[in-house]
Motif scaffolding. Structure first.
Motif, PDB file in Angstrom:
ATOM      1  N   ALA A 375      19.357 -21.486 -13.561  1.00 44.98           N
ATOM      2  CA  ALA A 375      18.228 -22.178 -12.944  1.00 44.98           C
ATOM      3  C   ALA A 375      18.596 -22.754 -11.583  1.00 44.98           C
ATOM      4  N   LYS A 376      19.831 -23.171 -11.441  1.00 43.00           N
ATOM      5  CA  LYS A 376      20.265 -23.803 -10.193  1.00 43.00           C
ATOM      6  C   LYS A 376      20.742 -22.802  -9.155  1.00 43.00           C
ATOM      7  N   HIS A 377      21.410 -21.735  -9.577  1.00 40.30           N
ATOM      8  CA  HIS A 377      22.129 -20.898  -8.618  1.00 40.30           C
ATOM      9  C   HIS A 377      21.606 -19.468  -8.476  1.00 40.30           C
ATOM     10  N   SER A 378      20.818 -18.977  -9.403  1.00 43.76           N
ATOM     11  CA  SER A 378      20.379 -17.585  -9.319  1.00 43.76           C
ATOM     12  C   SER A 378      19.474 -17.360  -8.105  1.00 43.76           C
ATOM     13  N   GLU A 379      19.604 -16.188  -7.505  1.00 41.23           N
ATOM     14  CA  GLU A 379      18.730 -15.810  -6.391  1.00 41.23           C
ATOM     15  C   GLU A 379      17.542 -14.981  -6.868  1.00 41.23           C
ATOM     16  N   ASN A 380      17.497 -14.705  -8.160  1.00 40.58           N
ATOM     17  CA  ASN A 380      16.393 -13.963  -8.746  1.00 40.58           C
ATOM     18  C   ASN A 380      15.359 -14.963  -9.262  1.00 40.58           C
ATOM     19  N   GLU A 381      14.194 -14.990  -8.653  1.00 39.67           N
ATOM     20  CA  GLU A 381      13.195 -16.004  -8.988  1.00 39.67           C
ATOM     21  C   GLU A 381      12.718 -15.890 -10.428  1.00 39.67           C
ATOM     22  N   ALA A 382      12.600 -14.681 -10.937  1.00 42.49           N
ATOM     23  CA  ALA A 382      12.170 -14.504 -12.332  1.00 42.49           C
ATOM     24  C   ALA A 382      13.218 -15.049 -13.293  1.00 42.49           C
ATOM     25  N   GLU A 383      14.497 -14.785 -12.975  1.00 43.24           N
ATOM     26  CA  GLU A 383      15.580 -15.320 -13.805  1.00 43.24           C
ATOM     27  C   GLU A 383      15.584 -16.846 -13.773  1.00 43.24           C
ATOM     28  N   LYS A 384      15.415 -17.404 -12.588  1.00 42.13           N
ATOM     29  CA  LYS A 384      15.399 -18.866 -12.449  1.00 42.13           C
ATOM     30  C   LYS A 384      14.268 -19.469 -13.273  1.00 42.13           C
ATOM     31  N   ALA A 385      13.085 -18.874 -13.177  1.00 44.28           N
ATOM     32  CA  ALA A 385      11.927 -19.414 -13.896  1.00 44.28           C
ATOM     33  C   ALA A 385      12.144 -19.363 -15.403  1.00 44.28           C
ATOM     34  N   LYS A 386      12.702 -18.254 -15.885  1.00 44.77           N
ATOM     35  CA  LYS A 386      12.967 -18.142 -17.321  1.00 44.77           C
ATOM     36  C   LYS A 386      14.000 -19.171 -17.763  1.00 44.77           C
ATOM     37  N   ALA A 387      15.062 -19.319 -16.966  1.00 43.94           N
ATOM     38  CA  ALA A 387      16.117 -20.274 -17.324  1.00 43.94           C
ATOM     39  C   ALA A 387      15.574 -21.699 -17.337  1.00 43.94           C
ATOM     40  N   GLU A 388      14.750 -22.058 -16.366  1.00 43.07           N
ATOM     41  CA  GLU A 388      14.158 -23.398 -16.331  1.00 43.07           C
ATOM     42  C   GLU A 388      13.298 -23.638 -17.563  1.00 43.07           C
ATOM     43  N   ALA A 389      12.549 -22.622 -17.970  1.00 41.50           N
ATOM     44  CA  ALA A 389      11.710 -22.750 -19.164  1.00 41.50           C
ATOM     45  C   ALA A 389      12.566 -22.926 -20.413  1.00 41.50           C
ATOM     46  N   LEU A 390      13.654 -22.157 -20.507  1.00 37.65           N
ATOM     47  CA  LEU A 390      14.535 -22.280 -21.672  1.00 37.65           C
ATOM     48  C   LEU A 390      15.217 -23.641 -21.715  1.00 37.65           C
ATOM     49  N   VAL A 391      15.616 -24.161 -20.559  1.00 42.23           N
ATOM     50  CA  VAL A 391      16.221 -25.497 -20.529  1.00 42.23           C
ATOM     51  C   VAL A 391      15.228 -26.535 -21.045  1.00 42.23           C
ATOM     52  N   ALA A 392      13.980 -26.441 -20.598  1.00 45.86           N
ATOM     53  CA  ALA A 392      12.959 -27.380 -21.071  1.00 45.86           C
ATOM     54  C   ALA A 392      12.780 -27.285 -22.582  1.00 45.86           C
ATOM     55  N   LEU A 393      12.770 -26.073 -23.097  1.00 47.28           N
ATOM     56  CA  LEU A 393      12.579 -25.865 -24.532  1.00 47.28           C
ATOM     57  C   LEU A 393      13.770 -26.334 -25.352  1.00 47.28           C
TER      58      LEU A 393
END
Length: 595
Positions: A375-393
């Motif tokens: 979520a912090k370091h990826s340059e792939n926006e789709a990967e970042k969005a998925k990781a942020e969602a998983l962290v929230a969950l």
């Protein structure tokens, strides 16, 4: 009591073999230049030395001596200040901090494993630097450049500490009704007045200054949580040249006398017109504070995991050494007066429960750390969005499940020792006392369950859960080595049970919102057991691939523990699912007067 030894081989297994951290870090510009597997290994080895040699020996003496309050000052137990100086000199406070201000910039996957070592070695000591690291995270994310430059370097270096000031005598979970006020001043600062309670590390003698992050309301603020702002309030005012000036109008009225974590100062803090600086935007303080809160929630979850590891080491050493009775199948050591208690099925049950859930939890904490790194370091926006969602969950799951299981494991470890577990010399009773608070602070586990069930699942129709379920299904579909079906088949069944339960509760909540709270705790535990099953299937996958290549004892041990998890612990899912899905009616059938 066993001497703490960091489980470095298992940590390397999770980090490098299961999650292939080196490849992940190499793909991220923000990490590729600061860390590689060799660097990570060296950091963990040094962390193991620090925690076993400096922190663990102070655990029992710190508990017996405790933090001491006298006339507004707090003295930590003997040896704490010297140990903290060693800790700070090693750069450990800023391990995950922003390199622009003196931090090391290490990935979260690495720092979660170091935090586990710290909590295993000494819960009370760990809380001081962990609160500082969390405060730094909020300041780095939300404060002005001027505040960052003035405070972060000294906090990362360990010269100054940090604290988080939320709770008030009348306001715990419901922060919208706090009374602490912040009056704007002509020079752009604020005059902060109010009382905060249960403040970990609010006052102590480990640092020259303590930087308090304080929730307060402006005079014209909207009612409720939308009117909360966040302020940086130093214990000692800082001059323009960075030197320390006069004491701020901040004082410690007392400290709490607690069941456990006695060497950690839990303070009543009084702000009497103290000078404060706005962090972030007016009336947006709760969101800014939750940057720190979510970090602390994962950290406190790891407190439960660290206690589990230490209770396992302690109980295992005792069980191997304690001679009592004979094996049911005949003496295993006929030359001795009795066999070790390791021959008894119930002892093995308790030890394996601890082992399976601790190793599963270690993998899960590293997995959540991986999502934070993406979520912090990826340059792939789709990967970042998925990781942020998983962290929230997954954050409420990590906080609550780790700590619920952590206390259960500490009690099991105490039971292995029998009467010796109840007396002080073996350290098990302290682990039980220390672990208990982790279910309460940083948002009680009931609140975490409501967050998972309500905000993170029902409110979005299960979309966040769907992301996690899709990932598990993709793993199940990838095939894997011969023999993996032994673990994948029960994982697939468990996922189906959890998916059906999720859909059931979402549907029932449409007509009765009490269904959310009624199901939440059992649902979180059901989720936790499935998450651990996913971790164990991934670990079994790697272990099967490595059999016959060396270290067969290690990999076979992983497979045996995975087998135990699926056969003896996963059946709990069925009972949890039935309970969570049974509805809210039975909870509300009694009138209040009938209780």
């Amino acid at each position: 009591m066993a001497e703490y030894k960091a489980p470095l081989r298992d940590m390397h297994f999770v980090l490098n073999e299961v999650f292939q951290a080196g490849q992940l870090w190499a793909s991220m510009p923000g990490l590729a230049e600061v860390v590689d597997p060799e660097t990570a290994e060296a950091i963990l080895e040094e962390g193991a030395k620090l925690t076993s040699r400096e922190l663990a020996p102070l655990n029992r003496s710190g508990d017996e001596e405790g933090a001491v309050w006298k006339e507004g000052t707090v003295t930590t137990p003997k040896g704490f200040k010297e140990a903290f100086n060693t800790y700070a000199e090693g750069g450990w406070v800023g391990l995950g901090g922003n390199p622009e201000f003196g931090g090391m910039g290490m990935p979260k996957m690495l720092s979660v494993q170091f935090e586990e070592m710290m909590y295993s070695a000494n819960n009370s000591f760990t809380l001081y630097p962990v609160l500082t690291a969390g405060a730094c995270l909020a300041i780095n994310a939300h404060a002005s450049e001027e505040l960052k430059e003035a405070y972060l370097p000294r906090m990362y270096s360990g010269e100054w500490a940090g604290s988080m000031c939320l709770t008030e005598p009348h306001s715990g979970t419901d922060l919208g009704i706090i009374r602490t006020k912040a009056e704007p001043q002509a020079d752009g600062t604020y005059s902060v007045t109010g009382t905060k309670i249960f403040i970990t590390g609010g006052e102590h003698d480990l640092n020259d200054n303590i930087i308090h992050l304080v929730l307060a309301k402006l005079p014209d603020a909207p009612a409720g949580p939308r009117g909360i702002s966040l302020f940086l309030v130093p214990k000692v005012l800082v001059n323009g040249d960075g030197s320390l000036g006069e004491n701020n109008a901040v004082s410690c009225g007392s400290i709490e006398h607690k069941m456990g974590i006695k060497a950690s100062a839990t303070c009543v803090m009084n702000f009497d017109g103290a000078t404060g600086y706005l962090v972030g935007e007016v009336n947006k303080g709760l969101a800014a504070m939750f940057t720190m809160m979510n970090y602390e929630r994962l950290s406190i979850g790891i407190q439960g995991l660290g206690c589990s590891e230490m209770t396992y080491q302690n109980a295992l050493e005792y069980a191997k050494d304690r001679l009592q009775g004979r094996a049911a199948t005949g003496p295993e050591t006929p030359d001795k007066m009795a066999d070790s208690i390791m021959v008894h099925p119930d002892i093995r049950r308790m030890l394996l429960n601890i082992k399976a859930t601790t190793e599963g939890g270690r993998a899960f904490s590293t997995y959540v750390g991986m999502q934070l790194d993406i979520a912090k370091h990826s340059e792939n926006e789709a990967e970042k969005a998925k990781a942020e969602a998983l962290v929230a969950l997954l954050t409420p799951v990590a906080k609550a499940f780790f700590t619920d299981i952590g206390l259960e494991n500490c009690i099991l470890g105490q039971q292995v020792l029998g009467g010796h577990g109840y007396v002080r010399e073996w350290g098990q009773e302290q682990l039980v006392r220390d672990a208990r608070i982790a279910q309460i602070y940083e948002g009680t586990n009931g609140i975490q369950a409501l967050d998972l069930m309500g905000r993170k699942t029902v409110a979005n129709g299960g979309k966040l859960f769907g992301l996690f379920a899709e990932e598990i299904r993709a793993f199940l579909d990838h095939g894997g080595p011969t023999g993996l079906g032994e673990f994948n088949k029960p994982l697939a069944k468990a996922l189906a049970v959890l998916e059906e339960l999720t859909e059931n509760i979402i549907e029932k909540s449409k007509s009765n919102l009490n269904e959310v709270g009624a199901a939440s705790v059992e649902y979180l535990h059901a989720f936790g057991y499935v998450a651990y099953a996913y971790m164990w299937a991934r670990m079994a996958d790697v272990a099967l691939q490595n059999l016959g290549k060396g270290e067969d004892d290690f990999y076979q041990g992983k497979l045996s523990t995975a087998r135990y998890y699926f056969k003896r612990l996963m059946p709990r899912l069925d009972a949890l699912s039935q309970s969570a899905g049974s509805g809210a009616d039975s909870l509300f059938e009694l009138d209040v007067e009938q209780f």
